[in-house]
Design an enzyme around this catalytic site. Structure first.
Site, PDB file in Angstrom:
ATOM      1  N   CYS A 182      -5.748   1.365   5.614  1.00 15.04           N
ATOM      2  CA  CYS A 182      -6.258   0.072   6.081  1.00 15.04           C
ATOM      3  C   CYS A 182      -5.663  -0.236   7.452  1.00 15.04           C
ATOM      4  O   CYS A 182      -4.759   0.476   7.929  1.00 15.04           O
ATOM      5  CB  CYS A 182      -5.900  -1.026   5.070  1.00 15.04           C
ATOM      6  SG  CYS A 182      -4.169  -1.521   5.142  1.00 15.04           S
ATOM      7  N   GLU A 197       0.827   3.909   1.809  1.00 11.94           N
ATOM      8  CA  GLU A 197       1.305   4.392   3.119  1.00 11.94           C
ATOM      9  C   GLU A 197       2.525   3.590   3.568  1.00 11.94           C
ATOM     10  O   GLU A 197       3.493   4.157   4.105  1.00 11.94           O
ATOM     11  CB  GLU A 197       0.205   4.254   4.172  1.00 11.94           C
ATOM     12  CG  GLU A 197      -1.087   4.972   3.825  1.00 11.94           C
ATOM     13  CD  GLU A 197      -2.088   4.075   3.087  1.00 11.94           C
ATOM     14  OE1 GLU A 197      -1.692   3.349   2.150  1.00 11.94           O
ATOM     15  OE2 GLU A 197      -3.270   4.107   3.454  1.00 11.94           O
ATOM     16  N   CYS A 208      -1.724  -0.814   7.392  1.00  8.04           N
ATOM     17  CA  CYS A 208      -0.946   0.426   7.261  1.00  8.04           C
ATOM     18  C   CYS A 208      -1.087   1.283   8.507  1.00  8.04           C
ATOM     19  O   CYS A 208      -0.145   1.985   8.897  1.00  8.04           O
ATOM     20  CB  CYS A 208      -1.379   1.204   6.025  1.00  8.04           C
ATOM     21  SG  CYS A 208      -0.896   0.394   4.502  1.00  8.04           S
ATOM     22  N   HIS A 231       0.824  -1.198   0.000  1.00 13.90           N
ATOM     23  CA  HIS A 231       0.000   0.000   0.000  1.00 13.90           C
ATOM     24  C   HIS A 231       0.867   1.261   0.000  1.00 13.90           C
ATOM     25  O   HIS A 231       2.033   1.248   0.421  1.00 13.90           O
ATOM     26  CB  HIS A 231      -0.936  -0.015   1.205  1.00 13.90           C
ATOM     27  CG  HIS A 231      -2.032  -1.033   1.085  1.00 13.90           C
ATOM     28  ND1 HIS A 231      -3.123  -1.075   1.917  1.00 13.90           N
ATOM     29  CD2 HIS A 231      -2.197  -2.047   0.202  1.00 13.90           C
ATOM     30  CE1 HIS A 231      -3.925  -2.069   1.551  1.00 13.90           C
ATOM     31  NE2 HIS A 231      -3.369  -2.684   0.516  1.00 13.90           N
TER      32      HIS A 231
HETATM   33  N1  LIG Z   1      -5.315   3.089   2.152  1.00  9.95           N
HETATM   34  C1  LIG Z   1      -5.078   2.320   1.065  1.00  9.95           C
HETATM   35  C2  LIG Z   1      -6.051   1.464   0.578  1.00  9.95           C
HETATM   36  C3  LIG Z   1      -5.767   0.704  -0.527  1.00  9.95           C
HETATM   37  N2  LIG Z   1      -4.563   0.803  -1.115  1.00  9.95           N
HETATM   38  C4  LIG Z   1      -4.328   0.061  -2.345  1.00  9.95           C
HETATM   39  C5  LIG Z   1      -4.388  -1.418  -2.350  1.00  9.95           C
HETATM   40  C6  LIG Z   1      -4.878  -1.726  -3.748  1.00  9.95           C
HETATM   41  O1  LIG Z   1      -3.806  -1.643  -4.690  1.00  9.95           O
HETATM   42  C7  LIG Z   1      -5.844  -0.596  -4.011  1.00  9.95           C
HETATM   43  C8  LIG Z   1      -7.257  -0.913  -3.595  1.00  9.95           C
HETATM   44  O2  LIG Z   1      -7.828  -1.674  -4.610  1.00  9.95           O
HETATM   45  P1  LIG Z   1      -9.410  -1.862  -4.767  1.00  9.95           P
HETATM   46  O3  LIG Z   1      -9.841  -2.860  -3.750  1.00  9.95           O
HETATM   47  O4  LIG Z   1     -10.057  -0.510  -4.545  1.00  9.95           O
HETATM   48  O5  LIG Z   1      -9.563  -2.336  -6.178  1.00  9.95           O
HETATM   49  O6  LIG Z   1      -5.360   0.469  -3.238  1.00  9.95           O
HETATM   50  C9  LIG Z   1      -3.608   1.662  -0.629  1.00  9.95           C
HETATM   51  O7  LIG Z   1      -2.499   1.774  -1.198  1.00  9.95           O
HETATM   52  N3  LIG Z   1      -3.879   2.395   0.457  1.00  9.95           N
HETATM   53 ZN    ZN Z   2      -2.888  -0.338   3.771  1.00  5.93          ZN
END
Ligand SMILES: Nc1ccn([C@H]2C[C@H](O)[C@@H](COP(=O)(O)O)O2)c(=O)n1
Ligand code: ZN
Length: 163
Positions: A105, A81, A108, A79
């Site tokens: 999440c 973060e 993170c 992710h």
């Molecule tokens: N706070 C976050 C939440 C999600 N991510 C990333 C992880 C995945 O690459 C994407 C989420 O994918 P989705 O389920 O919306 O198709 O975003 C993050 O980096 N930071």
């Molecule tokens: Zn995360």
């Protein structure tokens, strides 16, 4: 006398824009997330975006959202973060803020708290109804780590490569 510009970016706009710009590096076809860590002197100490780990080719791992767990992106993607913290120039991020396009999440959030980051500024909370984000908020409240949504005063920021 010529006065100063008045439409310059605020610090919040500047760091959130850097987070969003970093997110444009992401290869994720569905959600591109960028993050920017700034210290108490308003210096950028780390940036990151969601992507696969070093050595794990973007062309070989899946970007799918559905199917068998191992055939989706979820077990592999780092992710934004996490990458911003790991990419930072300092191990100790006490009193820093993290600007991020999407609410962190739970995994993170643990990293953010353990790094000593004191504030999260996020743009979207589109996964607020998930247990992951609920767990994040429980941990943030217990650890006295503050979080606030960024409410922009302008719709967009335009960049031109030709001056
Ligand atoms: N706070 C976050 C939440 C999600 N991510 C990333 C992880 C995945 O690459 C994407 C989420 O994918 P989705 O389920 O919306 O198709 O975003 C993050 O980096 N930071
Ligand atoms: Zn995360």
């Amino acid at each position: 006398m010529v006065g100063k510009r008045t439409d310059y970016l605020s610090w919040d706009e500047y760091f959130m824009a850097v987070a969003l710009l970093s997110g444009l590096r992401s290869k994720d076809p569905n959600t591109q997330v960028g993050a920017c860590v700034a210290n108490s002197q308003n210096k950028i100490v780390g940036v990151g975006y969601n992507g696969f780990p070093w050595g794990c080719s973007d062309d070989e791992l899946p970007w799918s959202r559905e199917g068998n767990y191992l055939d989706t992106k979820y077990p592999y993607v780092c992710h934004a973060e996490l990458n911003a913290v790991l990419n930072s120039i300092s191990y100790d991020l006490r009193d820093c803020r993290i600007y991020v396009a999407l609410f962190p999440c739970n995994e993170c959030t643990k990293v953010i708290i353990q790094a000593g980051i004191r504030e999260i500024i996020y743009l979207s909370d589109k996964y607020a109804d998930t247990d992951s984000v609920r767990a994040s908020k429980i941990m943030l409240d217990k650890s006295n780590t503050s979080y606030r949504q960024f409410t922009p005063d302008r719709e967009s920021i335009l960049l031109h490569f030709s001056q």
